[in-house]
Design an enzyme around this catalytic site. Structure first.
Site, short mmCIF file in Angstrom:
data_model
loop_
_atom_site.label_atom_id
_atom_site.label_comp_id
_atom_site.label_asym_id
_atom_site.label_seq_id
_atom_site.Cartn_x
_atom_site.Cartn_y
_atom_site.Cartn_z
N CYS A 82 8.58 5.63 6.66
CA CYS A 82 8.30 5.77 7.95
C CYS A 82 9.66 5.82 8.95
O CYS A 82 10.53 6.72 8.80
CB CYS A 82 7.25 4.95 8.67
SG CYS A 82 6.56 5.57 9.82
N HIS A 192 3.32 6.61 4.81
CA HIS A 192 3.02 5.00 4.51
C HIS A 192 2.47 4.88 3.17
O HIS A 192 1.25 4.92 3.14
CB HIS A 192 2.21 4.28 5.54
CG HIS A 192 3.02 3.94 6.86
ND1 HIS A 192 3.87 2.90 7.04
CD2 HIS A 192 3.07 4.67 8.02
CE1 HIS A 192 4.34 3.04 8.19
NE2 HIS A 192 3.84 4.08 8.89
N GLU A 194 2.08 2.14 1.55
CA GLU A 194 1.14 1.10 1.32
C GLU A 194 -0.22 1.23 2.21
O GLU A 194 -0.98 0.42 1.86
CB GLU A 194 2.08 0.10 2.02
CG GLU A 194 2.05 -0.13 3.56
CD GLU A 194 2.94 0.87 4.20
OE1 GLU A 194 3.11 1.10 5.45
OE2 GLU A 194 3.97 1.77 3.32
#
Length: 211
Positions: A82, A192, A194
């Site tokens: 990011c 992202h 994750e």
């Protein structure tokens, strides 16, 4: 042998969610601002959320620019996520303010030319040919984005660069923008991983598996 990954803690980023996601790949993960740990690990992750200038200030406070530079000089992997991707470029322009980035890649982070901002939610990407990060993922795979700014042009000439030619991956929101870059030991994603479910887990596993 278990890969050792350090997430650089400089006051920005979803550190614990990134840690959990990386641990699920089987990596041994440490969250720290310690210089030696960041230099000696197999892979360094540079997260980031919020404003470009604020992230750069936090990164500079822990010597992050020098750590990234030292690792790349030694061909040691780094992954930006990011705003951790954005600060790898030369400049970030937000609210008319031009902030200096790490300068590992030429280019400027600018506001997306879209009627609705932020770009928040799931979107597809066009992975570059030969991508390692997106290996095994279908073309219609979606990743989770939360941002209003991005690099919208790829300007790098690798002549004389310490980095190898780049594989660029693109997405669209009001126009094309860089969703990911793989450039020798330096990789980054605007989305992202994750927060991107199974797709993000596969991408992180691909990165860890190549450390």
């Amino acid at each position: 042998m278990t890969a050792r990954v350090t997430i650089l803690d400089y006051g920005s980023g979803n550190l614990r969610s990134a840690q959990r996601a990386l641990e699920r790949t089987g990596a041994e993960v440490t969250v720290t601002a310690d210089r030696d740990a960041a230099l000696e690990c197999d892979g360094l992750v540079v997260p980031g959320v919020g404003a470009f200038a604020a992230c750069m200030a936090g990164l500079s406070a822990v010597g992050g620019e020098r750590i990234i530079g030292r690792r790349l000089a030694g061909d040691r992997p780094v992954l930006g996520i990011c705003v951790g991707m954005q600060i790898l470029f030369e400049h970030g322009v937000e609210f008319g303010v031009d902030a200096q980035g790490c300068g590992e890649w030429p280019g400027t982070v600018r506001q997306l030319p879209a009627p609705v901002l932020p770009h928040m939610g799931w979107n597809t990407v066009r992975a570059g040919e030969g991508s390692v990060l997106f290996d095994g993922l279908d073309a219609d795979t979606r990743f989770y984005f939360v941002h209003s700014y991005a690099v919208q042009e790829w300007e790098m000439n690798t002549d004389g660069s310490r980095l190898r030619p780049a594989i660029t991956t693109w997405s669209e929101h009001g126009g094309p923008f860089l969703a990911a870059v793989e450039n020798g030991p330096l990789s980054a994603t605007q989305f992202h991983p994750e927060k991107s479910g199974d797709a993000g887990a596969q991408l992180l596993a691909n990165w860890v598996g190549n450390l």
